[in-house]
Design a protein around this motif. Structure first.
Motif, PDB file in Angstrom:
ATOM      1  N   ALA A 175       0.828  -1.205   0.000  1.00  0.00           N
ATOM      2  CA  ALA A 175       0.000   0.000   0.000  1.00  0.00           C
ATOM      3  C   ALA A 175       0.865   1.258   0.000  1.00  0.00           C
ATOM      4  O   ALA A 175       0.546   2.246  -0.665  1.00  0.00           O
ATOM      5  CB  ALA A 175      -0.926  -0.005   1.217  1.00  0.00           C
ATOM      6  N   LEU A 176       1.977   1.221   0.734  1.00  0.00           N
ATOM      7  CA  LEU A 176       2.897   2.360   0.762  1.00  0.00           C
ATOM      8  C   LEU A 176       3.508   2.613  -0.611  1.00  0.00           C
ATOM      9  O   LEU A 176       3.658   3.766  -1.036  1.00  0.00           O
ATOM     10  CB  LEU A 176       4.015   2.108   1.783  1.00  0.00           C
ATOM     11  N   ILE A 177       3.860   1.527  -1.306  1.00  0.00           N
ATOM     12  CA  ILE A 177       4.410   1.667  -2.657  1.00  0.00           C
ATOM     13  C   ILE A 177       3.384   2.338  -3.567  1.00  0.00           C
ATOM     14  O   ILE A 177       3.695   3.248  -4.335  1.00  0.00           O
ATOM     15  CB  ILE A 177       4.823   0.286  -3.222  1.00  0.00           C
ATOM     16  N   GLY A 178       2.129   1.894  -3.446  1.00  0.00           N
ATOM     17  CA  GLY A 178       1.064   2.506  -4.231  1.00  0.00           C
ATOM     18  C   GLY A 178       0.874   3.976  -3.898  1.00  0.00           C
ATOM     19  O   GLY A 178       0.647   4.803  -4.780  1.00  0.00           O
ATOM     20  N   LEU A 179       1.005   4.300  -2.605  1.00  0.00           N
ATOM     21  CA  LEU A 179       0.865   5.691  -2.176  1.00  0.00           C
ATOM     22  C   LEU A 179       1.988   6.563  -2.739  1.00  0.00           C
ATOM     23  O   LEU A 179       1.748   7.692  -3.191  1.00  0.00           O
ATOM     24  CB  LEU A 179       0.870   5.758  -0.642  1.00  0.00           C
ATOM     25  N   VAL A 180       3.206   6.045  -2.727  1.00  0.00           N
ATOM     26  CA  VAL A 180       4.342   6.785  -3.272  1.00  0.00           C
ATOM     27  C   VAL A 180       4.150   7.043  -4.764  1.00  0.00           C
ATOM     28  O   VAL A 180       4.390   8.160  -5.256  1.00  0.00           O
ATOM     29  CB  VAL A 180       5.661   6.013  -3.026  1.00  0.00           C
ATOM     30  N   ILE A 181       3.697   6.032  -5.487  1.00  0.00           N
ATOM     31  CA  ILE A 181       3.441   6.185  -6.923  1.00  0.00           C
ATOM     32  C   ILE A 181       2.359   7.232  -7.157  1.00  0.00           C
ATOM     33  O   ILE A 181       2.461   8.070  -8.069  1.00  0.00           O
ATOM     34  CB  ILE A 181       3.039   4.836  -7.544  1.00  0.00           C
ATOM     35  N   LEU A 208      -8.120  10.665 -15.571  1.00  0.00           N
ATOM     36  CA  LEU A 208      -7.088   9.810 -16.162  1.00  0.00           C
ATOM     37  C   LEU A 208      -6.054   9.396 -15.121  1.00  0.00           C
ATOM     38  O   LEU A 208      -5.672   8.215 -15.051  1.00  0.00           O
ATOM     39  CB  LEU A 208      -6.411  10.547 -17.324  1.00  0.00           C
ATOM     40  N   ILE A 209      -5.599  10.349 -14.307  1.00  0.00           N
ATOM     41  CA  ILE A 209      -4.596  10.028 -13.288  1.00  0.00           C
ATOM     42  C   ILE A 209      -5.179   9.088 -12.234  1.00  0.00           C
ATOM     43  O   ILE A 209      -4.522   8.133 -11.807  1.00  0.00           O
ATOM     44  CB  ILE A 209      -4.069  11.317 -12.626  1.00  0.00           C
ATOM     45  N   CYS A 210      -6.415   9.358 -11.805  1.00  0.00           N
ATOM     46  CA  CYS A 210      -7.057   8.473 -10.823  1.00  0.00           C
ATOM     47  C   CYS A 210      -7.194   7.052 -11.366  1.00  0.00           C
ATOM     48  O   CYS A 210      -6.963   6.071 -10.651  1.00  0.00           O
ATOM     49  CB  CYS A 210      -8.438   9.025 -10.459  1.00  0.00           C
ATOM     50  N   SER A 211      -7.564   6.941 -12.631  1.00  0.00           N
ATOM     51  CA  SER A 211      -7.698   5.615 -13.239  1.00  0.00           C
ATOM     52  C   SER A 211      -6.356   4.897 -13.288  1.00  0.00           C
ATOM     53  O   SER A 211      -6.264   3.685 -13.009  1.00  0.00           O
ATOM     54  CB  SER A 211      -8.271   5.761 -14.653  1.00  0.00           C
ATOM     55  N   LEU A 212      -5.300   5.635 -13.610  1.00  0.00           N
ATOM     56  CA  LEU A 212      -3.964   5.037 -13.638  1.00  0.00           C
ATOM     57  C   LEU A 212      -3.521   4.609 -12.246  1.00  0.00           C
ATOM     58  O   LEU A 212      -2.950   3.523 -12.062  1.00  0.00           O
ATOM     59  CB  LEU A 212      -2.968   6.044 -14.222  1.00  0.00           C
ATOM     60  N   VAL A 213      -3.822   5.443 -11.246  1.00  0.00           N
ATOM     61  CA  VAL A 213      -3.483   5.107  -9.852  1.00  0.00           C
ATOM     62  C   VAL A 213      -4.234   3.849  -9.414  1.00  0.00           C
ATOM     63  O   VAL A 213      -3.658   2.958  -8.768  1.00  0.00           O
ATOM     64  CB  VAL A 213      -3.816   6.290  -8.921  1.00  0.00           C
ATOM     65  N   ILE A 214      -5.515   3.778  -9.750  1.00  0.00           N
ATOM     66  CA  ILE A 214      -6.312   2.596  -9.397  1.00  0.00           C
ATOM     67  C   ILE A 214      -5.716   1.343 -10.018  1.00  0.00           C
ATOM     68  O   ILE A 214      -5.561   0.307  -9.353  1.00  0.00           O
ATOM     69  CB  ILE A 214      -7.770   2.792  -9.866  1.00  0.00           C
ATOM     70  N   LEU A 215      -5.383   1.416 -11.293  1.00  0.00           N
ATOM     71  CA  LEU A 215      -4.801   0.265 -11.998  1.00  0.00           C
ATOM     72  C   LEU A 215      -3.518  -0.200 -11.321  1.00  0.00           C
ATOM     73  O   LEU A 215      -3.366  -1.390 -10.985  1.00  0.00           O
ATOM     74  CB  LEU A 215      -4.529   0.653 -13.450  1.00  0.00           C
ATOM     75  N   ILE A 216      -2.592   0.724 -11.098  1.00  0.00           N
ATOM     76  CA  ILE A 216      -1.296   0.363 -10.535  1.00  0.00           C
ATOM     77  C   ILE A 216      -1.435  -0.145  -9.098  1.00  0.00           C
ATOM     78  O   ILE A 216      -0.870  -1.188  -8.728  1.00  0.00           O
ATOM     79  CB  ILE A 216      -0.336   1.577 -10.575  1.00  0.00           C
ATOM     80  N   THR A 217      -2.201   0.570  -8.270  1.00  0.00           N
ATOM     81  CA  THR A 217      -2.338   0.214  -6.858  1.00  0.00           C
ATOM     82  C   THR A 217      -3.016  -1.138  -6.674  1.00  0.00           C
ATOM     83  O   THR A 217      -2.556  -1.968  -5.884  1.00  0.00           O
ATOM     84  CB  THR A 217      -3.134   1.301  -6.110  1.00  0.00           C
ATOM     85  N   PHE A 218      -4.104  -1.359  -7.382  1.00  0.00           N
ATOM     86  CA  PHE A 218      -4.819  -2.634  -7.248  1.00  0.00           C
ATOM     87  C   PHE A 218      -3.950  -3.808  -7.671  1.00  0.00           C
ATOM     88  O   PHE A 218      -3.956  -4.866  -7.029  1.00  0.00           O
ATOM     89  CB  PHE A 218      -6.105  -2.608  -8.082  1.00  0.00           C
ATOM     90  N   LEU A 219      -3.181  -3.624  -8.759  1.00  0.00           N
ATOM     91  CA  LEU A 219      -2.329  -4.718  -9.231  1.00  0.00           C
ATOM     92  C   LEU A 219      -1.189  -4.984  -8.249  1.00  0.00           C
ATOM     93  O   LEU A 219      -0.793  -6.133  -8.042  1.00  0.00           O
ATOM     94  CB  LEU A 219      -1.777  -4.384 -10.615  1.00  0.00           C
ATOM     95  N   ILE A 220      -0.639  -3.941  -7.640  1.00  0.00           N
ATOM     96  CA  ILE A 220       0.438  -4.116  -6.665  1.00  0.00           C
ATOM     97  C   ILE A 220      -0.069  -4.851  -5.430  1.00  0.00           C
ATOM     98  O   ILE A 220       0.572  -5.786  -4.928  1.00  0.00           O
ATOM     99  CB  ILE A 220       1.035  -2.750  -6.265  1.00  0.00           C
ATOM    100  N   ILE A 221      -1.239  -4.468  -4.939  1.00  0.00           N
ATOM    101  CA  ILE A 221      -1.751  -5.036  -3.689  1.00  0.00           C
ATOM    102  C   ILE A 221      -2.352  -6.423  -3.884  1.00  0.00           C
ATOM    103  O   ILE A 221      -2.102  -7.334  -3.082  1.00  0.00           O
ATOM    104  CB  ILE A 221      -2.807  -4.084  -3.079  1.00  0.00           C
TER     105      ILE A 221
END
Length: 212
Positions: A112-118, A143-156
């Motif tokens: 989650a921290l990695i996702g937060l940093v990104i 667009l940025i929120c969608s990208l954050v959702i994609l990256i964070t969900f896949l990481i977690i």
């Protein structure tokens, strides 16, 4: 960006238009092309309506702050204090938050921290510059929120079917919120700035700038 080397007591100050309660300071610039230079400046503790500004405490010797300057005949003169440097406290809060997430959340917490940093990197390196450069704020935010959702969900959660379903559902919600916000924002003629702030921005001279 400067350091207080002399701090006076409260006193009345009249600029020819209104009377204020101020604190006079001597500061030394510590981080700019004016580094090492000293200036006598004013810190306003009260506005022109004799209203004490909330949480505006007096400065002490050693405090660090941001200051404003004004160009006159090609020379830059620092003349007013802006606000107290809160960087050390922000770093402390973020550090405590990160440690607690890691201790309580374990492996998931670290992800989650990695996702937060990104997320923070994307906001400050793409979102904010894009808005400042005139791009549509709602579109770029979606667009940025969608990208954050994609990256964070896949990481977690990893590359699982449930993860992709969650991503699609969450992104759809963000897109719908963006559409509704855009439609009603246009209908209500929202500008993102209130009347008081607009008048202040108009009144500030173009040659005034913050020294950081």
């Amino acid at each position: 960006y400067a350091k207080v080397i002399q701090a006076g007591e409260e006193e009345k100050y009249n600029d020819g238009y209104s009377e204020y309660i101020v604190q006079k300071l001597k500061v030394e610039i510590i981080d700019s092309r004016l580094k090492g230079e000293q200036f006598d400046i004013i810190y306003y503790l009260e506005d022109g309506l004799n209203t004490r500004l909330p949480l505006y405490d007096k400065f002490k010797v050693g405090d660090k702050l941001y200051v404003y300057g004004i160009y006159e005949n090609g020379n830059l003169t620092v003349d007013a204090a802006s606000y107290y440097d809160k960087t050390p406290w922000i770093v402390a809060i973020v550090s405590i938050y990160a440690i607690l997430i890691a201790l309580i959340g374990g492996k998931k917490g670290l992800k989650a921290l990695i996702g937060l940093v990104i997320t923070v990197i994307l906001i400050f390196n793409i979102l904010v510059p894009a808005i400042l450069n005139g791009y549509n704020s709602i579109l770029i935010t979606v667009l940025i929120c969608s990208l954050v959702i994609l990256i964070t969900f896949l990481i977690i959660s990893g590359f699982k079917r449930k993860t992709w379903v969650a991503i699609i559902g969450t992104v759809a919600g963000v897109v719908m919120a963006g559409l509704i916000g855009g439609i009603f924002g246009h209908a209500m003629r929202l500008t993102g700035i209130n009347e008081h702030a607009r008048m202040i921005s108009v009144a500030i001279p173009e040659e005034r700038s913050m020294i950081d």
